[in-house]
Design a protein around this motif. Structure first.
Motif, PDB file in Angstrom:
ATOM      1  N   PRO D  69      45.775  47.243  39.147  1.00  0.00           N
ATOM      2  CA  PRO D  69      44.412  47.382  38.624  1.00  0.00           C
ATOM      3  C   PRO D  69      44.133  46.685  37.297  1.00  0.00           C
ATOM      4  CG  PRO D  69      45.189  49.470  39.468  1.00  0.00           C
ATOM      5  CD  PRO D  69      46.363  48.551  39.475  1.00  0.00           C
ATOM      6  N   CYS D  73      41.080  44.244  37.276  1.00  0.00           N
ATOM      7  CA  CYS D  73      39.778  44.439  36.628  1.00  0.00           C
ATOM      8  C   CYS D  73      39.433  43.249  35.743  1.00  0.00           C
ATOM      9  CB  CYS D  73      39.781  45.724  35.808  1.00  0.00           C
ATOM     10  SG  CYS D  73      39.718  47.177  36.865  1.00  0.00           S
ATOM     11  N   PHE D 191      39.974  50.415  41.098  1.00  0.00           N
ATOM     12  CA  PHE D 191      39.965  48.972  41.316  1.00  0.00           C
ATOM     13  C   PHE D 191      39.330  48.638  42.666  1.00  0.00           C
ATOM     14  CE2 PHE D 191      42.643  45.179  42.704  1.00  0.00           C
ATOM     15  CZ  PHE D 191      41.785  44.273  42.145  1.00  0.00           C
ATOM     16  N   THR D 195      35.998  46.518  43.091  1.00  0.00           N
ATOM     17  CA  THR D 195      35.974  45.311  43.924  1.00  0.00           C
ATOM     18  C   THR D 195      34.820  45.382  44.914  1.00  0.00           C
ATOM     19  OG1 THR D 195      38.367  45.131  43.759  1.00  0.00           O
ATOM     20  CG2 THR D 195      37.307  43.878  45.516  1.00  0.00           C
TER      21      THR D 195
END
Ligand SMILES: Nc1ncnc2c1ncn2[C@@H]1O[C@H](COP(=O)(O)OP(=O)(O)OP(=O)(O)O)[C@@H](O)[C@H]1O
Ligand SMILES: Nc1ncnc2c1ncn2[C@@H]1O[C@H](COP(=O)(O)OP(=O)(O)OP(=O)(O)O)[C@@H](O)[C@H]1O
Ligand SMILES: [Mg+2]
Ligand SMILES: [Mg+2]
Lengths: 244, 297, 338, 338, 244
Positions: D69, D73, D191, D195
């Protein structure tokens, strides 16, 4: 008769799933001006790019002076004496007019250093003689700052200056004014008198009729009509271009 | 314990900086020597000064199922959970080079092998004060490769503590890891500050180029530093440099791996080792050590 | 013809504003002006406060000459490549690798000059390799050379481990690359010479014309018959070779090589180029701009150190001044065009 | 109409090659395929050697979820900005700064949630500042954010010195950002959710359309009435905000912050985007590509660690594998188009 | 008579040292088709861009429905009901035809999410009705893969679909085939019947004469002639365009 200057034999060109040219054959004779006509997307520019060595055919081949060949890059076609005015002009916006005209064919001394003064003078002269374009006061102007027609004039000046055996003109007058269009068409005739062949792509059938000796009409990637000026008239040409 | 007499013990050593840092050469050599001596399959990983990555490395070693992990505990908090998880899983974890500031109370690691860097900075500071008569109101210069790196904070902090006690100001600057660039920066600083009374290197880069920077600035001040390299040894030997602080890194690699092997095979309890005895190397001691630089020193 | 003035047939008379504008129309015009203004300010200040601000002291000038060439050579190479429309992030690693190879060879008894030649050959070879991978597989050079950054950094360790290497060449070598000639630092003279050579190459040679065309509009350059692949590969080779030259100059000066050296230099080199007016998209810029960009970065650091800015936060000031200088440059540039 | 087949009037029948080609015509098609192939290879290998290669062990899957993650990010934010045609090199520094601020505030007694909000606000503000400077002065964002990289790294030291900070928020905070939900790691769920949100935003929302237009041809987008300045500033803000989110997830996991953390992450984030198919010139790419690019980088590292590859040369292997994966990607892509 | 739809008052526009427009004034009435003619570099595109809000005048101002105003960006001119086909087409090559047509004016739901199906259908319909271009089989094709004429058709379709009060056409037929050119010219007349004014920039005086009510001829950045169709003929127009 001698072998034609350049001949296309059964050329097919695919872009992924799309077939832009299908089994296209025609020839260009010496001192001949050919009008390459056809609807939008018919494949005229693809044909011009192919003859200039920018695209490679998916199948088929070319012959120059009767000898079978294939152009794999622009240098090959230049060696065969072909000079092209591209539809998208192929100019580098960030360079000056002079540098664009001599791009790839710079005048240099023995060490490869540029003869800038000489090129500059020639550029000015060519711009003034080949096309009488207005508003270009200096060959040092960046091409990116020119108007649409001025850019086209630079591309024309380059091709006319370096012409050798065949001049390919892909919609060269699309951005030109009336006066410059006339100048260009008479250039084509003048070159013909010097035994330089031309292929003129245009949507203006009147212009084509004015200068061409023979017409090749394309539709959906194939040739649908190939006729000498003597055997046709504007009405018939228009009909073929519009209806196929 | 779980590993038989003739089976290989598997161990991972995790270094918190990147592979190009010279300091860890003798550490790795010590670890490899121990691995050969005790039939250990060893891999060494580098965290590139990123605690998140170091967590990944500890977790990955645990996931790969090694018997023991030797890890530089360069942060008091960042690795507590990962290390405890590994220990819970039955993996032997030994700290080296850096320890949790709270020691055994702050972390599940079973033992620590290393020395106190803050203390070595403090010792060097005091010795310079004594040797060159630095006094209240003086300014000394302590360039740092990476000011926020743990070693720089600890060593620099030790120097500052020693100077503070006498009322001496410590000026510092980021020098970077490129020797040529570090030398430029140090020279320019010295040109601008002609009243500097002494210069302290912090890591191997500043200690290596310090003498040359003083020369470039056309001044004459005492200089001392940390770590060992041929240039540093030469400078100490020739007197351009007063002394350098060493911490016997070879032992910091040898002991953890040996202890992991013994603990995994025979259940011996890992124990702390202090490698910081005899850190101070001046002209009188340097010659004996010079030939061992890069291997055992 | 459209004319700027209504002056009719008499040749127009030009005021100073006209000449300023013409000067600024030069691709490096505004950076020359910015750089000049900053230098003048520094010099005046130094003359007024010779003791507090030792900008003009001989030691400081000597440091300037010694400090600039390393980043300068890297930036010249990276700059040519950027004009051709590609990046090289691996120059910092190549710089370290070639320097280590050279130092190890000299330690093993090779002549410094031969070793330097080998270093340059390696740099060129790596550049060519970057170029071949980039072009053959049509990859972004950013990824290929980011791979190079990691790979050659690893290769340094593979070659000689994580140890610092001493560099002890014959005295002639040191004299030529780090000595003093006519009172000037030899490395600085090399840098000046290379800047001039690159200036001639890029702005007055056929090859340079092709570099600008390739970076400016690759499709057009190809359509007109320029072998843009070859141009790019040569540009990659130049970037690699100049990284090696930077390594030679740095090593000759410091007398030793550190395996971790050169980290982050790739971004600094690109920054110097961008400050000097190169476009990240290629096709635009001048070598004089790169030269001044490097000098500007160094001047800023130098001045900050000389005025004893708090060293801990030095990078903050550098950041502010770099962005500030770029803004000034841009404002002057805009004024020149408006 | 020009048709691909000669099949006349009957609807053409499609073989598998047709569907493969259609799949590859999708912007993320080839990276999905490359990623899938690599995963299948790893899984088969893991099933054959469950003891030597513990790729599928629950522990390893847990590491995957914890490790991805942070870079993920960062890459999402940087990716949006890259599609809009700009770079952000400052994300690594912003990541460190916002994390430190959050940790210091929590240590001073603030609620973790509030502190995280402040962190994100700071990230967004820095992004907006980057955008304003870039646009107002017409500078390359490369230079502005390179300044940001140095400046905010310095600001970290100015704010709290070169010391690491403990992060001890309320348990609810840790549970939400680093706990386990439905057997999955919370950070990984964040995450995934982000996304998906970015996928919807970029590919199916008006704003995304404007981002692609701005990055693809800014002059045209302006001519057609898109406020490209606003689009870019929002994209900068997203990049800054996502850097802060990455900082929150990293800090919640590790429980402390180090001032030097995050160095070099900017290049990794850009690399993940480029591997995932984003163009460095803007206007092209997909969020699924970025997601898979991050996963690919991590999978490569993970596999190397599991087979206990020597750490000394780890980065060399990573470099080779990243470039190799990019080449594979490109070859598949080309096949899809040819 | 009511105030004209749009009027230019003494507009001057400089690019650095170059004066592209000098004290230019003319007006566009309701339901009027104006032919804007002139040599290359005369300033026609600059005028179009200025009316579209892309360029800001150096001096002078506009008035819309008699109210003085200044366009500072494209949104201002869109608010005034102006729609433009740019000479350089202003398309994003990496986006699909549909997305290009709806760029900046997407159909969305309340949350801003795109109604893709709806836009797709409209795009297909517009392409088939406004311009009968061949070779475009799907509105999902990327604009970058289209031929020159196909691109222009997309730009035309966009402007025609969103037209409100004034349509600016900057050499819209330069890449179009005969058939599509005819289609476009009749579109202009159809829009006139719907009370939409047009400004047609072209180098083809025949085309202009076919559809325009009034002609504005520019030269070197100034207006040299402004005449209603009733008061002139092709010969006189040609003379003005070519000789000034
Ligand atoms: N690079 C390309 N990739 C995919 N398709 C292409 C490409 N270039 C051209 N085409 C397609 O090939 C067909 C022929 O295009 P071409 O440019 O040759 O047409 P043209 O006859 O020159 O048209 P125009 O008169 O509009 O210029 C068109 O349908 C076009 O969409
Ligand atoms: N952005 C610019 N910067 C500098 N000069 C410019 C710019 N745009 C146009 N010009 C100059 O302004 C003049 C008018 O250009 P414009 O594009 O309006 O001509 P035009 O009448 O549209 O010509 P054409 O028929 O060739 O399209 C030209 O001389 C051109 O070189
Ligand atoms: Mg065409
Ligand atoms: Mg125009």
């Amino acid at each position: 008769m001698a072998a034609p200057l350049l001949e296309l034999h059964g050329i097919t060109k695919r872009f992924g799933a799309l077939t832009a040219l299908k089994d296209l054959s025609f020839h260009i004779g010496e001192g001949e001006v050919i009008g390459l006509l056809g609807d939008n997307g018919a494949g005229k520019s693809t044909t011009v790019n192919l003859i200039s060595g920018i695209h490679k055919p998916t199948s088929g081949h070319l012959s120059v002076d009767g000898k079978q060949t294939l152009f794999t890059c622009r240098t090959d076609s230049a060696d065969a004496g072909i000079e092209t005015i591209y539809q998208n002009t192929a100019l580098v916006d960030d360079l000056s007019i002079t540098r664009n005209i001599f791009m790839g064919r710079e005048r240099t001394n023995a060490l490869g250093f540029l003869k800038e003064g000489e090129m500059r003078e020639i550029a000015m002269e060519v711009l003034n003689s080949a096309v009488h374009i207005s508003g270009i006061d200096s060959p040092d102007k960046l091409v990116g700052d020119l108007s649409g027609g001025q850019k086209q004039a630079v591309a024309i000046a380059r091709a006319v200056y370096f012409k050798r055996r065949i001049l390919m003109l892909d919609e060269p007058t699309s951005a030109l004014s009336v006066r410059e269009t006339e100048a260009l068409l008479s250039q084509v005739l003048k070159l013909k008198a010097e035994n330089v062949s031309s292929v003129l792509v245009t949507h203006n059938i009147y212009h084509a009729y004015q200068v061409c000796d023979r017409f090749v009409i394309m539709s959906h990637g194939t040739k649908v009509f190939d006729v000498a000026k003597a055997d046709t008239d504007i009405a018939q040409l228009t009909e073929y271009v519009v209806l196929t | 314990q779980s590993v038989g007499e003739d089976e290989q013990v598997t161990a991972t050593m995790i270094i918190y900086l990147d592979p190009s840092v010279q300091f860890f050469n003798p550490v790795v050599r010590g670890a490899e020597d121990a691995a050969a001596a005790f039939n250990v399959s060893l891999d060494v990983q580098y965290a590139n000064n990123d605690p998140v990555r170091q967590n990944d490395l500890i977790d990955s070693a645990a996931a790969a199922g090694v018997d023991g992990i030797a890890v530089a505990i360069s942060s008091s908090d960042a690795f507590d959970e990962s290390i405890c998880n590994a220990v819970d899983q039955g993996i032997i974890v030994i700290g080296f080079n850096n320890d949790d500031l709270e020691g055994a109370a702050g972390n599940c690691r079973q033992a620590y092998v290393g020395m106190d860097e803050e203390a070595s900075g403090y010792e060097l500071g005091q010795r310079m004060i004594a040797e060159f008569g630095l006094e209240e109101g003086d300014v000394v210069f302590n360039p740092r490769e990476i000011p926020e790196a743990t070693f720089a904070v600890a060593r620099g902090g030790g120097i500052e503590r020693a100077m503070d006690e006498v009322g001496i100001t410590v000026e510092t600057v980021r020098a970077g890891l490129d020797p040529a660039e570090a030398q430029n920066i140090m020279t320019q600083f010295l040109i601008a500050n002609p009243d500097v009374k002494a210069v302290f290197g912090t890591g191997s880069v500043t200690s290596t180029v310090g003498a040359a920077a003083i020369r470039d600035a056309e001044i004459d001040v005492p200089f001392a530093g940390f770590d060992l390299a041929v240039e540093i040894a030469n400078a100490v030997e020739s007197g351009e440099m007063f002394a350098t602080m060493d911490q016997q890194p070879y032992l910091q690699g040898y002991h953890p791996i040996a202890q992991i092997a013994l603990a995994a095979r025979y259940g011996l309890t890992p124990t702390d080792v202090d490698t910081g005895q005899g850190a101070f190397l001046d002209q009188s001691r340097i010659t004996a050590i010079k030939d061992l630089i890069g291997t055992y020193r | 013809m459209i004319t700027a003035t209504d002056s009719g047939s008499a040749p127009p008379r030009h005021g100073p504003a006209h000449y300023l504008r013409r000067f600024l129309a030069n691709p490096a015009g505004s950076i020359i002006l910015v750089f000049g203004l900053i230098q003048i300010a520094c010099i005046i200040w130094a003359l007024l406060n010779p003791n507090d601000f030792r900008y003009l002291s001989p030691q400081n000038l000597a440091i300037l000459m010694r400090a600039v060439p390393v980043l300068g050579c890297l930036a010249l190479g990276v700059g040519v490549l950027m004009i051709a429309g590609e990046f090289d992030l691996s120059v910092g690693s190549v710089y370290a690798l070639t320097a280590i190879v050279m130092a190890v060879q000299v330690t093993a008894g090779m002549s410094g000059f031969l070793a330097a030649g080998i270093a340059i050959a390696i740099g060129v070879a790596i550049g060519v390799l970057n170029g071949l991978i980039t072009l053959r597989f049509n990859l972004p050079s950013f990824i290929v050379t980011l791979g190079g950054l990691l790979f050659w950094r690893g290769a340094v360790l593979l070659y000689n481990g994580a140890v610092q290497v001493r560099f002890d060449p014959e005295p002639a070598f040191t004299a030529i690359f780090a000595g003093t000639i006519f009172g000037l630092n030899a490395a600085f003279l090399w840098f000046l010479g290379l800047t001039f050579a690159f200036y001639m190459l890029l702005h007055h040679h056929r090859f340079g014309n092709h570099v600008f065309a390739t970076g400016g509009n690759r499709a057009a350059a190809t359509a007109i018959g320029i072998n843009t692949g070859r141009v790019k590969i040569i540009a990659f080779a130049i970037a690699g070779g100049m990284a090696a030259v930077a390594g030679i100059l740095a090593t000759a000066r410091v007398g030793s090589v550190q395996p971790g050296q050169g980290t982050g230099l790739e971004l600094q080199a690109i920054a110097a180029c961008v400050i000097g007016g190169l476009s990240l998209r290629g096709g635009r810029g001048s070598m004089i701009g790169v030269f001044l960009g490097v000098l500007l970065i160094h001047t800023i650091t130098n001045v900050l150190l000389l005025i004893r800015a708090p060293g801990f936060y030095l990078e903050m000031f550098i950041a502010v001044l770099i962005v500030g200088a770029s803004i000034l440059n841009q404002l002057i540039d805009r004024r020149g065009r408006a």
